[in-house]
Design an enzyme around this catalytic site. Structure first.
Site, PDB file in Angstrom:
ATOM      1  CE  LYS A  55     -39.984  26.004   0.329  1.00 30.98           C
ATOM      2  NZ  LYS A  55     -38.791  26.352   1.053  1.00 30.98           N
TER       3      LYS A  55
HETATM    4  C1  LIG Z   1     -39.139  27.401   2.231  1.00 30.77           C
HETATM    5  C2  LIG Z   1     -38.500  27.270   3.550  1.00 30.77           C
HETATM    6  C3  LIG Z   1     -39.140  27.641   4.747  1.00 30.77           C
HETATM    7  C4  LIG Z   1     -40.418  28.404   4.823  1.00 30.77           C
HETATM    8  O1  LIG Z   1     -41.436  28.017   4.069  1.00 30.77           O
HETATM    9  P1  LIG Z   1     -42.582  29.053   3.614  1.00 30.77           P
HETATM   10  O2  LIG Z   1     -43.654  28.150   3.188  1.00 30.77           O
HETATM   11  O3  LIG Z   1     -42.025  29.903   2.537  1.00 30.77           O
HETATM   12  O4  LIG Z   1     -42.975  29.851   4.827  1.00 30.77           O
HETATM   13  C5  LIG Z   1     -38.487  27.385   5.938  1.00 30.77           C
HETATM   14  N1  LIG Z   1     -37.270  26.841   5.983  1.00 30.77           N
HETATM   15  C6  LIG Z   1     -36.599  26.518   4.860  1.00 30.77           C
HETATM   16  C7  LIG Z   1     -35.249  25.910   4.991  1.00 30.77           C
HETATM   17  C8  LIG Z   1     -37.180  26.734   3.612  1.00 30.77           C
HETATM   18  O5  LIG Z   1     -36.501  26.442   2.502  1.00 30.77           O
END
Ligand SMILES: *Cc1c(COP(=O)(O)O)cnc(C)c1O
Length: 372
Positions: free
Chosen positions: A181
């Site tokens: 991210k």
């Molecule tokens: C990354 C992501 C999540 C979940 O995040 P994690 O930390 O991997 O559990 C949820 N929704 C979207 C759209 C994402 O890109």
């Protein structure tokens, strides 16, 4: 030369912050948790923030705090990371999918009202690839039908919709801090809201349903261990201190791709529009309509053979095997989602990509498409 799909941006500052925590006995439930939460509310302008151990945990607690459960329907998008629909399944509610807008790739707000039933309890919209969903319209619909509204802003920290920040819409929003991210805590996520009751419930549920008296063995509700350690929080604090830099480096990388791919007819570039500020999570191009899924899959394979990281963000959620089984979804149900997800190519995208890397990626991509 190897170019990964993503890579975190970690400097001495992050190493210092994490190391400091390791010199204290407070590795969890220490001062860094509240500090990280305060920095997030400071950045967004929301009243409350509750840090948890993943974006998925954040979404799960929001669903629970809003009282969504068995027999309820939640309207959402099939073009997303699977966690945005799974969180509805965790509580035995039913995701009701609505197809996407072919330009923004976000839920098509014009199709939502046709899917509302007496069982609809909430809308969960995603700011896909860091591009804000149509929040004015979503708020209007939620108000008209008295529905809860949830923002999955896991891909959108720093994005803006008509001057309002992503993560500030609806009853509550979730961010995620996995290493791919825009900013990371290693693993982690956060719930943000202006609703005190939602924040209090989430705070209790992330910590085994404890109340706020500090009694370790008093549990007032069903809870989980969704805590985020102070080590992770320290990493988040350092990343947030550099958030403007992190986001502008990503924007610069996106611009380098734009200039090299802008005049090439074979792909469509990420959408932009006045009043919308994308926060660059990934760089996804969409192959021209004349190509098929087979063509796209070949390209992905050929790029990987040349050690270029790439991905098919996203495979439609409704076509995942357990969704097909549970909800008798089928191919053809959401034609725009399916058409687009057969043609997407996520290219390597991270802060320290050099011009040379990008030239290599773009040149290789063009060669591969010419081979089709
Ligand atoms: C990354 C992501 C999540 C979940 O995040 P994690 O930390 O991997 O559990 C949820 N929704 C979207 C759209 C994402 O890109």
């Amino acid at each position: 030369m190897r170019v990964p799909l993503s890579s975190p941006d970690i400097t001495e500052l992050e190493i210092q912050h994490v190391t400091e925590v390791l010199k204290t006995p407070h590795l969890s439930l220490g001062p860094k948790l509240a500090e990280f939460e305060a920095k997030i509310t400071g950045f967004l302008g929301t009243r409350y923030a509750v840090a948890v151990n993943s974006g998925t945990s954040a979404l799960h607690l929001i669903i629970r705090a809003l009282g969504i459960g068995e027999g309820d329907e939640v309207i959402t998008t099939p073009f997303s990371f699977i966690a945005s629909a799974n969180c509805i399944l965790f509580e035995r509610a039913k995701p009701v999918f609505v197809d996407i807008d072919p330009q923004t790739l976000n839920i098509d707000v014009n199709l939502i009202e046709g899917r509302i039933t007496g069982k609809t309890k909430a809308i969960l919209a995603v700011d896909v690839f860091g591009y804000p969903a149509d929040w004015d319209k979503l708020e209007q619909i939620a108000e008209k039908y008295n529905l809860k509204l949830i923002e999955d802003s896991c891909e959108a920290i720093g994005a803006e919709y008509k001057g309002r920040k992503a993560g500030t819409f609806g009853d509550a929003a979730a961010f995620a801090f996995y290493p791919n991210k825009q900013m990371t805590t290693g693993e982690g996520g956060i719930i943000v809201t202006n609703n005190r009751d939602i924040a209090d419930q989430c705070r209790s549920m992330r910590n085994q349903g404890r109340n706020n008296t500090g009694q370790w063995l008093d549990h007032i509700r069903l809870g989980y261990n969704y805590r985020l350690s102070d080590i992770n929080c320290a990493l988040g604090i350092a990343q947030l201190q550099r958030i403007d830099q992190l986001l502008s480096k990503r924007e610069h990388v996106a611009q380098m791709y734009d200039t090299r791919l802008g005049h090439w007819q074979e792909v469509r570039l990420p959408h932009s529009a006045p009043g919308m500020k994308r926060s660059w999570f990934v760089y996804v191009v969409i192959l021209d309509d004349k190509y098929s899924k087979k063509h796209r899959d070949n390209i992905l394979q050929w790029l990987r053979e040349r050690r270029i990281g790439c991905s098919n963000y996203f495979a439609p959620i409704h076509l995942q095997p357990f969704y097909l089984e549970m909800f008798d979804c089928k191919k053809g149900d959401f034609p725009i989602t399916e058409h687009i997800s057969e043609r997407t190519i996520a290219l390597p995208f991270y802060n320290n990509l050099t011009e040379k890397d990008i030239d290599f990626v773009v040149q290789t991509l063009k060669e591969m498409v010419a081979k089709l």
